[in-house]
Motif scaffolding. Structure first.
Motif, PDB file in Angstrom:
ATOM      1  N   GLU A  22       0.831  -1.209   0.000  1.00 44.06           N
ATOM      2  CA  GLU A  22       0.000   0.000   0.000  1.00 44.06           C
ATOM      3  C   GLU A  22       0.863   1.256   0.000  1.00 44.06           C
TER       4      GLU A  22
ATOM      5  N   THR B 235      -0.391   0.152  -4.260  1.00 47.98           N
ATOM      6  CA  THR B 235      -1.848   0.234  -4.135  1.00 47.98           C
ATOM      7  C   THR B 235      -2.214   1.458  -3.304  1.00 47.98           C
TER       8      THR B 235
ATOM      9  N   ALA C 205      -3.799   3.850  -0.832  1.00 49.88           N
ATOM     10  CA  ALA C 205      -4.629   3.724   0.367  1.00 49.88           C
ATOM     11  C   ALA C 205      -4.770   5.121   0.966  1.00 49.88           C
TER      12      ALA C 205
END
Ligand code: FAD
Length: 317
Positions: free
Chosen positions: A3, A31, A33
């Motif tokens: 993340e 990713t 977040a």
């Protein structure tokens, strides 16, 4: 993919543009977040927009008192999240609050920090504007994880819809978090103009504008272009325009798509705050003014003739 924590900034209108830019950057690193820190309900109000720009996860750190103690509680939340999530990177906006958060978080984590970045590569290397804008460097955090403060308008935010999973984060304010309390909030905005550091168009006036009344001409052009108004320090020091609109080394840093400099000579300290603008247009009656070294388009002329003509043309379109 690991993340990438994105520190969310929002106002009454919703998610700030700088956050959408951070999410766009974050997608290159891992990713995305999003970390929403605010009063209860804050995350729910922002979820759709954050998901639209690629937030696969939203950490909702909500507490009725979190906004009332400057940034200390937010730094505590982020330090806790970094330890828990072990993210690939943490991205914040290089805004007034973002830089304050980033600096304190770096100290708390004993981590390196890169501020005033305009880009960040997949390996965490950041392109950074240093020494009042005189030097562009590529830098890397060598102690800890990439903790990078990115300038607003460093990228065009692009949507990339994701299914955002909202994860609540417990917030417990310590005595240290409560040391400073917000007593009053000053609204910086004049009317409905965009925020100076977020605007994609900025029209700035300098000493050449002559006086405070003449700044209405600068405001009118800014309004026609849907932009914000800025000012040089000479204009601010002369009382033409309030200090919160000063652009430069000791003012705000802007990086809009279009920067229009009216009656501004282009001193190094002014350039430090606007030279990463995508397109720079200058109007100055002195053809030797240093601003023309930087300008993409320059008009050697009197602003009191050029600006009304430009405004008239824009109105016709
Ligand atoms: P001037 O340099 O006086 O230029 C005015 C220009 O207007 C001239 O080029 C003139 O030809 C033109 N002009 C006049 N009349 C007209 C007309 N009718 N039509 C067209 N053109 C006209 N400055 C900042 O802006 N931001 C900062 O954050 C900042 N921080 C500083 C920090 C330090 C430590 C120091 C020492 C200085 C700082 N300064 C800053 C000040 C900076 O050095 C300059 O003095 C300032 O930027 C000059 O502002 P100006 O261009 O409006 O004025």
């Amino acid at each position: 993919m690991a993340e990438v924590l994105v520190v969310v900034e929002a106002n009454a209108a919703g998610v700030k543009k700088v956050t959408l830019e951070l999410l766009t950057h974050a997608r290159e690193l891992g990713t995305p977040a999003a970390v929403v820190m605010g009063a209860p309900g804050a995350a729910a109000a922002l979820t759709d927009k954050l998901a639209e720009y690629g937030a696969a996860k939203i950490y909702a750190a909500e507490h009725e008192d979190i906004d009332n103690h400057l940034v200390a509680p937010k730094v505590s939340v982020l330090a806790h999240l970094v330890a828990r999530v072990q993210p690939a990177a943490v991205l914040v906006g290089a805004t007034q609050e973002g830089k304050e958060i980033a600096g304190r978080l770096a100290v708390r984590l004993d981590n390196g920090l890169l501020t005033d970045a305009v880009a960040v590569a997949a390996d965490g290397a950041a392109t950074q504007v240093a020494f009042a804008g005189a030097t562009i460097v590529t830098a890397r955090v060598t102690r800890g994880l990439p903790l990078v403060a990115l300038r607003p308008n460093s990228i065009s935010p692009t949507p990339a819809p994701a299914d955002a999973e909202v994860t609540p984060v417990a917030v417990e304010l310590t005595d240290a978090d409560r040391l400073a309390r917000v007593s009053e909030r000053v609204v910086e905005q004049k009317g409905s103009r965009p925020e100076l550091t977020e605007a994609s168009v900025v029209v700035s006036g300098g000493r050449g504008v002559g006086n405070a009344e003449n700044f209405t001409m600068v405001e009118e052009l800014a309004d026609l272009l849907g932009g914000a108004v800025g000012a040089s320090r000479a204009a601010v020091d002369s009382g033409f325009y309030p200090h919160q609109f000063q652009v430069g080394q000791t003012g705000k840093t802007v990086s809009p798509q279009l920067y229009v400099a009216l009656g501004i000579s282009g001193a190094i300290q002014h350039r430090a705050g606007m030279q990463t603008s995508k397109t720079i247009v200058a109007v100055n009656k002195d053809g030797e003014a240093p601003i023309f070294e930087l300008a993409d388009f320059g008009v050697v002329g009197d602003i009191f003739k050029v600006v009304p003509q430009a405004a008239e043309e824009i109105r016709k379109r």
